[in-house]
Design an enzyme around this catalytic site. Sequence first.
Site, PDB file in Angstrom:
ATOM      1  CB  CYS A  41      -9.144  -3.405   5.542  1.00  0.00           C
ATOM      2  SG  CYS A  41      -7.729  -3.318   4.416  1.00  0.00           S
ATOM      3  CG  ASN A  99       7.167  -1.700   4.860  1.00  0.00           C
ATOM      4  OD1 ASN A  99       8.385  -1.877   4.850  1.00  0.00           O
ATOM      5  ND2 ASN A  99       6.618  -0.552   4.519  1.00  0.00           N
ATOM      6  CG  HIS A 122       0.706  -2.077   0.761  1.00  0.00           C
ATOM      7  ND1 HIS A 122       0.175  -2.537   1.945  1.00  0.00           N
ATOM      8  CD2 HIS A 122       1.660  -1.178   1.115  1.00  0.00           C
ATOM      9  CE1 HIS A 122       0.772  -1.946   2.969  1.00  0.00           C
ATOM     10  NE2 HIS A 122       1.687  -1.121   2.500  1.00  0.00           N
ATOM     11  CG  HIS A 164       5.591   1.029  -0.045  1.00  0.00           C
ATOM     12  ND1 HIS A 164       5.146   2.220   0.465  1.00  0.00           N
ATOM     13  CD2 HIS A 164       5.193   0.082   0.838  1.00  0.00           C
ATOM     14  CE1 HIS A 164       4.505   2.007   1.609  1.00  0.00           C
ATOM     15  NE2 HIS A 164       4.525   0.715   1.866  1.00  0.00           N
TER      16      HIS A 164
HETATM   17  P1  AMP Z   1       3.021   0.206   5.169  1.00  0.00           P
HETATM   18  O1  AMP Z   1       1.761  -0.505   5.639  1.00  0.00           O
HETATM   19  O2  AMP Z   1       3.886   0.648   6.283  1.00  0.00           O
HETATM   20  O3  AMP Z   1       3.774  -0.577   4.134  1.00  0.00           O
HETATM   21  O4  AMP Z   1       2.578   1.524   4.442  1.00  0.00           O
HETATM   22  C1  AMP Z   1       1.257   1.909   4.242  1.00  0.00           C
HETATM   23  C2  AMP Z   1       1.284   3.121   3.351  1.00  0.00           C
HETATM   24  O5  AMP Z   1      -0.042   3.421   2.988  1.00  0.00           O
HETATM   25  C3  AMP Z   1       1.876   4.363   4.003  1.00  0.00           C
HETATM   26  O6  AMP Z   1       3.001   4.795   3.225  1.00  0.00           O
HETATM   27  C4  AMP Z   1       0.727   5.371   3.965  1.00  0.00           C
HETATM   28  O7  AMP Z   1       1.156   6.675   3.671  1.00  0.00           O
HETATM   29  C5  AMP Z   1      -0.152   4.813   2.887  1.00  0.00           C
HETATM   30  N1  AMP Z   1      -1.578   5.101   3.001  1.00  0.00           N
HETATM   31  C6  AMP Z   1      -2.366   4.906   4.081  1.00  0.00           C
HETATM   32  N2  AMP Z   1      -3.635   5.253   3.813  1.00  0.00           N
HETATM   33  C7  AMP Z   1      -3.650   5.666   2.520  1.00  0.00           C
HETATM   34  C8  AMP Z   1      -4.662   6.156   1.645  1.00  0.00           C
HETATM   35  N3  AMP Z   1      -5.925   6.288   2.042  1.00  0.00           N
HETATM   36  N4  AMP Z   1      -4.312   6.502   0.384  1.00  0.00           N
HETATM   37  C9  AMP Z   1      -3.041   6.372  -0.029  1.00  0.00           C
HETATM   38  N5  AMP Z   1      -2.040   5.910   0.739  1.00  0.00           N
HETATM   39  C10 AMP Z   1      -2.333   5.568   2.005  1.00  0.00           C
HETATM   40 ZN    ZN Z   2      -8.045  -5.103   3.126  1.00  0.00          ZN
END
Ligand code: AMP
Ligand code: ZN
Length: 109
Positions: A4, A85, A96, A98
């Site tokens: 993860c 999401n 998380h 946003h």
């Molecule tokens: P979601 O799971 O669709 O709510 O969004 C996951 C978000 O995590 C996306 O907007 C990605 O651009 C972001 N993301 C994924 N990996 C990283 C990372 N290593 N650092 C920062 N953001 C990330």
């Molecule tokens: Zn995790």
Amino acid sequence: MKGCIFCKIAVRKTPKKFIYEDDEIMAFPDINPIAPVHILIVPKKHVPDFMDLEEDKIFSKLRKVAQKIVKKHGLEGKGFRITINAGGAQIVDHLHLHLIGPLGKAAKM
Ligand code: AMP
Ligand code: ZN
């Protein structure tokens, strides 16, 4: 949890500059921002999905940190969105928020 990305960030296996950090919560810029401010606010504990969240403590902490970051980044009164999401709509299976802004009418003032 193994594999993860957010867990790796939480234990510093993957380096990341934090905007906010305490024992339970971390916040950092989204790697693919869709607005001038696009910050992810993340519990360090691996909760795979919003529907797996069984206690209010984490949610309450996320709320406090989100409000702090809104103020710190000048988004108060500027229009912003807080999104989770879930249920398969997410890309990263680690809970998380946003925080996205500025947006909307207030942003154009
Ligand atoms: P979601 O799971 O669709 O709510 O969004 C996951 C978000 O995590 C996306 O907007 C990605 O651009 C972001 N993301 C994924 N990996 C990283 C990372 N290593 N650092 C920062 N953001 C990330
Ligand atoms: Zn995790």
